[in-house]
Design a protein around this motif. Sequence first.
Motif, PDB file in Angstrom:
ATOM      1  N   GLY A 170       0.809  -1.215   0.000  1.00  0.00           N
ATOM      2  CA  GLY A 170       0.000   0.000   0.000  1.00  0.00           C
ATOM      3  C   GLY A 170       0.836   1.256   0.000  1.00  0.00           C
ATOM      4  O   GLY A 170       0.557   2.220  -0.735  1.00  0.00           O
ATOM      5  N   ILE A 171       1.898   1.260   0.811  1.00  0.00           N
ATOM      6  CA  ILE A 171       2.788   2.426   0.851  1.00  0.00           C
ATOM      7  C   ILE A 171       3.517   2.581  -0.478  1.00  0.00           C
ATOM      8  O   ILE A 171       3.739   3.698  -0.959  1.00  0.00           O
ATOM      9  CB  ILE A 171       3.789   2.302   2.015  1.00  0.00           C
ATOM     10  N   GLY A 172       3.876   1.451  -1.098  1.00  0.00           N
ATOM     11  CA  GLY A 172       4.539   1.507  -2.396  1.00  0.00           C
ATOM     12  C   GLY A 172       3.682   2.190  -3.446  1.00  0.00           C
ATOM     13  O   GLY A 172       4.165   3.043  -4.205  1.00  0.00           O
ATOM     14  N   VAL A 173       2.405   1.846  -3.482  1.00  0.00           N
ATOM     15  CA  VAL A 173       1.490   2.487  -4.430  1.00  0.00           C
ATOM     16  C   VAL A 173       1.345   3.965  -4.097  1.00  0.00           C
ATOM     17  O   VAL A 173       1.315   4.820  -4.998  1.00  0.00           O
ATOM     18  CB  VAL A 173       0.121   1.781  -4.410  1.00  0.00           C
ATOM     19  N   ALA A 174       1.263   4.284  -2.803  1.00  0.00           N
ATOM     20  CA  ALA A 174       1.142   5.687  -2.392  1.00  0.00           C
ATOM     21  C   ALA A 174       2.360   6.500  -2.821  1.00  0.00           C
ATOM     22  O   ALA A 174       2.229   7.649  -3.251  1.00  0.00           O
ATOM     23  CB  ALA A 174       0.957   5.767  -0.877  1.00  0.00           C
ATOM     24  N   VAL A 175       3.547   5.906  -2.723  1.00  0.00           N
ATOM     25  CA  VAL A 175       4.761   6.591  -3.167  1.00  0.00           C
ATOM     26  C   VAL A 175       4.700   6.852  -4.661  1.00  0.00           C
ATOM     27  O   VAL A 175       5.045   7.944  -5.135  1.00  0.00           O
ATOM     28  CB  VAL A 175       6.016   5.763  -2.802  1.00  0.00           C
ATOM     29  N   TRP A 176       4.255   5.861  -5.408  1.00  0.00           N
ATOM     30  CA  TRP A 176       4.103   6.050  -6.854  1.00  0.00           C
ATOM     31  C   TRP A 176       3.168   7.209  -7.189  1.00  0.00           C
ATOM     32  O   TRP A 176       3.427   7.997  -8.086  1.00  0.00           O
ATOM     33  CB  TRP A 176       3.516   4.782  -7.478  1.00  0.00           C
ATOM     34  N   VAL A 177       2.075   7.309  -6.445  1.00  0.00           N
ATOM     35  CA  VAL A 177       0.987   8.214  -6.824  1.00  0.00           C
ATOM     36  C   VAL A 177       1.244   9.653  -6.401  1.00  0.00           C
ATOM     37  O   VAL A 177       1.082  10.590  -7.196  1.00  0.00           O
ATOM     38  CB  VAL A 177      -0.354   7.713  -6.252  1.00  0.00           C
ATOM     39  N   PHE A 178       1.649   9.860  -5.117  1.00  0.00           N
ATOM     40  CA  PHE A 178       1.662  11.255  -4.658  1.00  0.00           C
ATOM     41  C   PHE A 178       2.829  11.631  -3.746  1.00  0.00           C
ATOM     42  O   PHE A 178       2.729  12.589  -2.979  1.00  0.00           O
ATOM     43  CB  PHE A 178       0.346  11.589  -3.933  1.00  0.00           C
ATOM     44  N   TYR A 179       3.942  10.909  -3.823  1.00  0.00           N
ATOM     45  CA  TYR A 179       5.043  11.284  -2.926  1.00  0.00           C
ATOM     46  C   TYR A 179       5.569  12.688  -3.238  1.00  0.00           C
ATOM     47  O   TYR A 179       5.836  13.480  -2.341  1.00  0.00           O
ATOM     48  CB  TYR A 179       6.181  10.267  -3.018  1.00  0.00           C
ATOM     49  N   TYR A 180       5.763  12.995  -4.519  1.00  0.00           N
ATOM     50  CA  TYR A 180       6.161  14.348  -4.931  1.00  0.00           C
ATOM     51  C   TYR A 180       4.941  15.103  -5.443  1.00  0.00           C
ATOM     52  O   TYR A 180       4.057  14.531  -6.078  1.00  0.00           O
ATOM     53  CB  TYR A 180       7.205  14.293  -6.052  1.00  0.00           C
ATOM     54  N   ARG A 181       4.903  16.400  -5.176  1.00  0.00           N
ATOM     55  CA  ARG A 181       3.869  17.239  -5.771  1.00  0.00           C
ATOM     56  C   ARG A 181       4.163  17.414  -7.260  1.00  0.00           C
ATOM     57  O   ARG A 181       5.303  17.352  -7.693  1.00  0.00           O
ATOM     58  CB  ARG A 181       3.824  18.605  -5.086  1.00  0.00           C
ATOM     59  N   ARG A 182       3.119  17.674  -8.011  1.00  0.00           N
ATOM     60  CA  ARG A 182       3.287  17.884  -9.439  1.00  0.00           C
ATOM     61  C   ARG A 182       3.985  19.212  -9.717  1.00  0.00           C
ATOM     62  O   ARG A 182       3.895  20.155  -8.932  1.00  0.00           O
ATOM     63  CB  ARG A 182       1.920  17.869 -10.135  1.00  0.00           C
ATOM     64  N   GLY A 183       4.669  19.251 -10.846  1.00  0.00           N
ATOM     65  CA  GLY A 183       5.339  20.477 -11.245  1.00  0.00           C
ATOM     66  C   GLY A 183       6.833  20.412 -10.992  1.00  0.00           C
ATOM     67  O   GLY A 183       7.389  19.389 -10.580  1.00  0.00           O
ATOM     68  N   ALA A 184       7.483  21.537 -11.255  1.00  0.00           N
ATOM     69  CA  ALA A 184       8.934  21.617 -11.068  1.00  0.00           C
ATOM     70  C   ALA A 184       9.286  21.633  -9.586  1.00  0.00           C
ATOM     71  O   ALA A 184       8.447  21.872  -8.721  1.00  0.00           O
ATOM     72  CB  ALA A 184       9.467  22.868 -11.757  1.00  0.00           C
ATOM     73  N   GLY A 185      10.561  21.396  -9.322  1.00  0.00           N
ATOM     74  CA  GLY A 185      11.028  21.418  -7.945  1.00  0.00           C
ATOM     75  C   GLY A 185      10.905  20.065  -7.280  1.00  0.00           C
ATOM     76  O   GLY A 185      10.526  19.063  -7.897  1.00  0.00           O
ATOM     77  N   THR A 186      11.223  20.031  -5.987  1.00  0.00           N
ATOM     78  CA  THR A 186      11.198  18.775  -5.236  1.00  0.00           C
ATOM     79  C   THR A 186      10.239  18.858  -4.055  1.00  0.00           C
ATOM     80  O   THR A 186      10.475  18.252  -3.010  1.00  0.00           O
ATOM     81  CB  THR A 186      12.611  18.431  -4.735  1.00  0.00           C
TER      82      THR A 186
END
Length: 240
Positions: free
Chosen positions: A92-108
């Motif tokens: 479950g955490i793996g899928v969550a990392v795939w989906v929304f770990y970083y915000r969209r757009g430039a930067g980190t």
Amino acid sequence: MTALNLFAIIMLAALIHASFQLGISLLTLLSGHSLGAKSRHRKLLSLTGSFTLGAATMTALLLCSFAYAAVVFYGTTVPALVWAVTSGLLAGIGVAVWVFYYRRGAGTALWMPRPITAMLYTRVKSTGFAAESFSLGLTSVVAEIIFVAGPLIAASLSLAELPRSLQALGVVSYVLVATLPLVVITMLIGGGHKISRIQKWRENNKRFLQVAGGTALLVLGYYVYANIVVAQLALRGVAS
């Protein structure tokens, strides 16, 4: 389950822990703020070193606490059901990392709610002493507990099943691997490397880190299920 397999789980969990980026983000922000304030090089090293030590300390405390709880509740043999739940949690955490770990757009920019991000950023700007930096390092691990809980739980259950003579080695190995990126960045900053270059590398490789971290969590979840849960159920079937 052999000690070698248990150590494999601990090491993979530690590598996954090391792939998370909140601590690195705060460390680079802390370094940039310190350099912007024209702090002495010795003070910069003191702040970054204290932050890394704080993160390592909290990682060790959480891991040991989870492992102690596992021993208290389950002894040296963790039930298959607990391992199965852990496997599902990792997936479950793996899928969550795939989906929304970083915000969209430039930067980190990371997944964290903006109020928490603002609070951490305020703390970074107000950090001027080693003790404050150490506390910030502690906080960085707790703030990302929603993601690091999976690897920590998997590693702690493995520690519970390890022979006592190897448990301390397991804890030290996990903490060293999990905090290795912070140590490397501290050394780079101490060696005079520009923070902008470090940040640029992070931005260019953030999707790779995101995909790799999520995939590694799924792999660890599958490994736990296939090598522990299925094996325990098979042994029960043979025994009956």
